[in-house]
Scaffold this motif. Structure first.
Motif, PDB file in Angstrom:
ATOM      1  N   GLU A  67       0.819  -1.221   0.000  1.00  0.00           N
ATOM      2  CA  GLU A  67       0.000   0.000   0.000  1.00  0.00           C
ATOM      3  C   GLU A  67       0.848   1.264   0.000  1.00  0.00           C
ATOM      4  O   GLU A  67       0.374   2.321  -0.424  1.00  0.00           O
ATOM      5  CB  GLU A  67      -0.907   0.026   1.236  1.00  0.00           C
ATOM      6  CG  GLU A  67      -1.987  -1.033   1.249  1.00  0.00           C
ATOM      7  CD  GLU A  67      -1.516  -2.375   1.801  1.00  0.00           C
ATOM      8  OE1 GLU A  67      -2.378  -3.242   2.041  1.00  0.00           O
ATOM      9  OE2 GLU A  67      -0.282  -2.552   1.998  1.00  0.00           O
ATOM     10  N   GLY A  68       2.081   1.162   0.483  1.00  0.00           N
ATOM     11  CA  GLY A  68       2.966   2.311   0.513  1.00  0.00           C
ATOM     12  C   GLY A  68       3.591   2.527   1.878  1.00  0.00           C
ATOM     13  O   GLY A  68       3.129   2.000   2.898  1.00  0.00           O
ATOM     14  N   ARG A  73       2.409   8.132   2.981  1.00  0.00           N
ATOM     15  CA  ARG A  73       0.943   8.175   2.857  1.00  0.00           C
ATOM     16  C   ARG A  73       0.380   9.297   3.737  1.00  0.00           C
ATOM     17  O   ARG A  73      -0.551  10.004   3.337  1.00  0.00           O
ATOM     18  CB  ARG A  73       0.337   6.820   3.247  1.00  0.00           C
ATOM     19  CG  ARG A  73       0.737   5.687   2.306  1.00  0.00           C
ATOM     20  CD  ARG A  73       0.298   4.349   2.853  1.00  0.00           C
ATOM     21  NE  ARG A  73      -1.094   4.053   2.531  1.00  0.00           N
ATOM     22  CZ  ARG A  73      -1.783   3.051   3.080  1.00  0.00           C
ATOM     23  NH1 ARG A  73      -1.219   2.288   4.010  1.00  0.00           N
ATOM     24  NH2 ARG A  73      -3.031   2.830   2.726  1.00  0.00           N
ATOM     25  N   LEU A  76       1.198  12.605   1.974  1.00  0.00           N
ATOM     26  CA  LEU A  76       0.341  12.795   0.800  1.00  0.00           C
ATOM     27  C   LEU A  76      -1.086  13.158   1.222  1.00  0.00           C
ATOM     28  O   LEU A  76      -1.754  13.945   0.549  1.00  0.00           O
ATOM     29  CB  LEU A  76       0.335  11.536  -0.064  1.00  0.00           C
ATOM     30  CG  LEU A  76       1.649  11.239  -0.791  1.00  0.00           C
ATOM     31  CD1 LEU A  76       1.579   9.886  -1.506  1.00  0.00           C
ATOM     32  CD2 LEU A  76       1.993  12.348  -1.794  1.00  0.00           C
ATOM     33  N   LEU A  93      -5.486   5.870   0.371  1.00  0.00           N
ATOM     34  CA  LEU A  93      -4.658   5.975  -0.831  1.00  0.00           C
ATOM     35  C   LEU A  93      -3.580   4.902  -0.811  1.00  0.00           C
ATOM     36  O   LEU A  93      -3.164   4.431   0.241  1.00  0.00           O
ATOM     37  CB  LEU A  93      -4.040   7.374  -0.959  1.00  0.00           C
ATOM     38  CG  LEU A  93      -3.020   7.852   0.071  1.00  0.00           C
ATOM     39  CD1 LEU A  93      -1.593   7.408  -0.257  1.00  0.00           C
ATOM     40  CD2 LEU A  93      -3.061   9.375   0.164  1.00  0.00           C
ATOM     41  N   VAL A  95       0.319   4.141  -2.640  1.00  0.00           N
ATOM     42  CA  VAL A  95       1.427   4.731  -3.387  1.00  0.00           C
ATOM     43  C   VAL A  95       1.736   3.839  -4.581  1.00  0.00           C
ATOM     44  O   VAL A  95       1.827   2.612  -4.450  1.00  0.00           O
ATOM     45  CB  VAL A  95       2.671   4.886  -2.492  1.00  0.00           C
ATOM     46  CG1 VAL A  95       3.831   5.491  -3.284  1.00  0.00           C
ATOM     47  CG2 VAL A  95       2.350   5.749  -1.282  1.00  0.00           C
ATOM     48  N   THR A  96       1.880   4.463  -5.740  1.00  0.00           N
ATOM     49  CA  THR A  96       2.147   3.715  -6.972  1.00  0.00           C
ATOM     50  C   THR A  96       3.474   4.161  -7.579  1.00  0.00           C
ATOM     51  O   THR A  96       4.003   5.220  -7.235  1.00  0.00           O
ATOM     52  CB  THR A  96       1.026   3.936  -7.996  1.00  0.00           C
ATOM     53  OG1 THR A  96       0.891   5.336  -8.263  1.00  0.00           O
ATOM     54  CG2 THR A  96      -0.296   3.391  -7.473  1.00  0.00           C
ATOM     55  N   SER A  99       2.130   7.799 -11.503  1.00  0.00           N
ATOM     56  CA  SER A  99       0.694   7.666 -11.751  1.00  0.00           C
ATOM     57  C   SER A  99       0.425   6.734 -12.927  1.00  0.00           C
ATOM     58  O   SER A  99      -0.683   6.205 -13.065  1.00  0.00           O
ATOM     59  CB  SER A  99       0.048   9.033 -11.991  1.00  0.00           C
ATOM     60  OG  SER A  99       0.621   9.678 -13.110  1.00  0.00           O
ATOM     61  N   CYS A 234      -5.900  10.009  -9.428  1.00  0.00           N
ATOM     62  CA  CYS A 234      -4.491   9.635  -9.582  1.00  0.00           C
ATOM     63  C   CYS A 234      -3.629  10.890  -9.503  1.00  0.00           C
ATOM     64  O   CYS A 234      -3.882  11.871 -10.214  1.00  0.00           O
ATOM     65  CB  CYS A 234      -4.251   8.939 -10.914  1.00  0.00           C
ATOM     66  SG  CYS A 234      -5.286   7.482 -11.196  1.00  0.00           S
ATOM     67  N   SER A 236       0.636  12.535  -8.845  1.00  0.00           N
ATOM     68  CA  SER A 236       2.032  12.229  -9.135  1.00  0.00           C
ATOM     69  C   SER A 236       2.934  13.356  -8.672  1.00  0.00           C
ATOM     70  O   SER A 236       2.552  14.528  -8.711  1.00  0.00           O
ATOM     71  CB  SER A 236       2.215  12.021 -10.646  1.00  0.00           C
ATOM     72  OG  SER A 236       3.575  11.854 -10.990  1.00  0.00           O
ATOM     73  N   TRP A 249       0.293   8.207  -6.729  1.00  0.00           N
ATOM     74  CA  TRP A 249      -0.655   7.636  -5.770  1.00  0.00           C
ATOM     75  C   TRP A 249      -2.039   7.541  -6.390  1.00  0.00           C
ATOM     76  O   TRP A 249      -2.333   8.190  -7.397  1.00  0.00           O
ATOM     77  CB  TRP A 249      -0.709   8.449  -4.479  1.00  0.00           C
ATOM     78  CG  TRP A 249      -1.129   9.872  -4.625  1.00  0.00           C
ATOM     79  CD1 TRP A 249      -2.385  10.396  -4.509  1.00  0.00           C
ATOM     80  CD2 TRP A 249      -0.283  10.999  -4.915  1.00  0.00           C
ATOM     81  NE1 TRP A 249      -2.380  11.758  -4.703  1.00  0.00           N
ATOM     82  CE2 TRP A 249      -1.097  12.152  -4.956  1.00  0.00           C
ATOM     83  CE3 TRP A 249       1.090  11.139  -5.153  1.00  0.00           C
ATOM     84  CZ2 TRP A 249      -0.581  13.424  -5.223  1.00  0.00           C
ATOM     85  CZ3 TRP A 249       1.595  12.400  -5.417  1.00  0.00           C
ATOM     86  CH2 TRP A 249       0.764  13.524  -5.446  1.00  0.00           C
ATOM     87  N   GLN A 276      10.214   6.427  -1.727  1.00  0.00           N
ATOM     88  CA  GLN A 276       9.093   6.881  -0.900  1.00  0.00           C
ATOM     89  C   GLN A 276       9.569   7.618   0.351  1.00  0.00           C
ATOM     90  O   GLN A 276       9.010   8.654   0.730  1.00  0.00           O
ATOM     91  CB  GLN A 276       8.235   5.689  -0.481  1.00  0.00           C
ATOM     92  CG  GLN A 276       7.432   5.051  -1.598  1.00  0.00           C
ATOM     93  CD  GLN A 276       6.492   4.000  -1.041  1.00  0.00           C
ATOM     94  OE1 GLN A 276       5.473   4.314  -0.431  1.00  0.00           O
ATOM     95  NE2 GLN A 276       6.836   2.741  -1.241  1.00  0.00           N
TER      96      GLN A 276
END
Length: 396
Positions: A67-68, A73, A76, A93, A95-96, A99, A234, A236, A249, A276
């Motif tokens: 998830e991050g 998180r 953000l 949320l 984290v990706t 985006s 989304c 970024s 995210w 991160q």
């Protein structure tokens, strides 16, 4: 080799192919959608990196939760709150890896072969490729200077019953369009009325040149009951901090977020914890407002210079709306006085004159306007913009 049939309907990015031509000495490029590396806050990122390795080096260098990284998180969540979305908890949320991964996860979780998906016409090229990879039938919704036409969008939703609607409401790529406040609320109302997922892609929303844009649809969703249940957002840091960190995210309804997290486990386990942790410390240090103020000023100057140069050198041969933010001009060749009216042919001639841009056709999922083109002002200073546009005039 026998490759997967899903590859049959996609092609290599036209933009990536164009980059192969950019090794020519002296060429001025308006082609890429990159931020200017000269404006990266290297000192701030170095300080954030050192802090991350000092405060909790084990966490920064170890495997992490899919998830991050929790401190990021939390940062953000605060970052979104400062932009009006003040009810997004860190747990809402994930984290990706940029985006772009969020869009890929949406494709994996939402799209089955044959599903219909509505996108803007034009829209982000990588989204077209990504959704087609998962078998989507893409429906194009027209865009003007104020974003997607919501009356037409409703007609398309009612007719096609799409799996989702994908929009870039704020300074779209490539259109540069800014969806009006009225239309943003209307989109949210349509999401509830037709129970259709709307994806709000917002990588450029912080890059405004004067007055701030309307609040994101995520921030506005509190005003439209039920809309948060049908909205994925989304974000970024790529365009405002550094693409190399690959930090993005996604905020989405719990059921969708859970399935996206599961798919991310299969994909990369988690976004780089080191990246991160660095991003978390950067946001915590409070340097982002000054960074944003600087890049907004520089990009605003470059956008103004490009608009002035286009009017001066190309005149009535080109039509465009001056962007209010983002990284791009979206323009149409008019063919006035017998000048060229085909974007792809113009791009070939422009390369011969030592300047590059992206013709508009690849940005359309259907019914492309062949007279269109995208010009980025982000990575060229004012002098190079003026010289590049002068070269464009010679290619007409």
């Amino acid at each position: 080799m026998k490759f997967a049939t899903r590859l049959n309907n996609i092609e290599t990015s036209a933009i990536r192919e164009l980059f192969k031509l950019l090794g020519k000495p002296g060429i001025i490029s308006f082609a890429g959608g990159f931020p200017d590396s000269a404006m990266f806050d290297v000192d701030g990122i170095r300080e954030a990196t050192n802090t991350a390795l000092t405060v909790d080096p084990g966490a920064a260098l170890q495997y992490g939760a899919t998830e991050g990284y929790q401190p990021l998180r939390e940062q953000l969540s605060s970052f979104m709150a400062a932009k009006g979305a003040n009810d997004v908890a860190p747990e809402q949320l994930i984290v990706t890896t940029g985006s772009q991964q969020a869009l890929d996860l949406l494709g994996k979780t939402m799209i089955s072969p044959g599903d219909k998906v509505i996108v803007e016409g034009p829209t982000f090229l990588a989204t077209i490729q990504c959704f087609r990879l998962y078998g989507a039938e893409l429906i194009s919704a027209p865009v003007d200077a104020h974003g997607v036409n919501t009356d037409t969008l409703e007609q398309l939703i009612a007719e096609h019953k799409p799996k989702l609607v994908y929009l870039i409401p704020t300074f779209g790529n490539p259109s540069g369009a800014l969806l009006s406040l009225e239309r943003r609320k209307r989109v949210l109302e349509l999401a509830v009325k037709y129970q259709t997922l709307v994806v709000e892609d917002d990588p450029y929303g912080d890059l405004f040149f004067g007055e701030a844009p309307p609040p994101s649809m995520l921030a506005l969703s509190a005003q439209v009951p039920g809309s948060r249940d049908w909205l994925a957002h989304c974000g970024s840091l790529s365009k405002v901090l550094s693409p190399g960190l690959r930090v993005g995210w996604m905020i989405a309804p719990p059921e969708l977020l859970a399935r996206a997290t599961m798919c991310k486990q299969f994909s990369d386990a988690h976004t780089s914890t080191f990246a991160q942790a660095t991003a978390a410390q950067y946001l915590k240090a409070g340097r982002m407002p000054a960074t944003l103020a600087h890049v907004r000023q520089v990009y605003a100057e470059r956008a103004q210079a490009m608009g002035s140069a286009l009017r001066q050198h190309l005149g009535e041969a080109i039509d465009f709306v001056q962007p209010q933010g983002g990284l791009f001009f979206w323009a149409r060749l008019t063919g006035a006085k017998g000048k060229i009216a085909d974007g792809a042919e113009f791009a070939k001639r422009a390369i011969e004159q030592g300047v590059a841009f992206v013709p508009g056709v690849p940005f359309y999922a259907a019914n492309p306007d062949r007279s269109t083109l995208r010009l980025s002002f982000a990575t060229a200073d004012v002098a190079r913009i003026e010289e590049g546009v002068a070269r464009l005039a010679k290619a007409l």
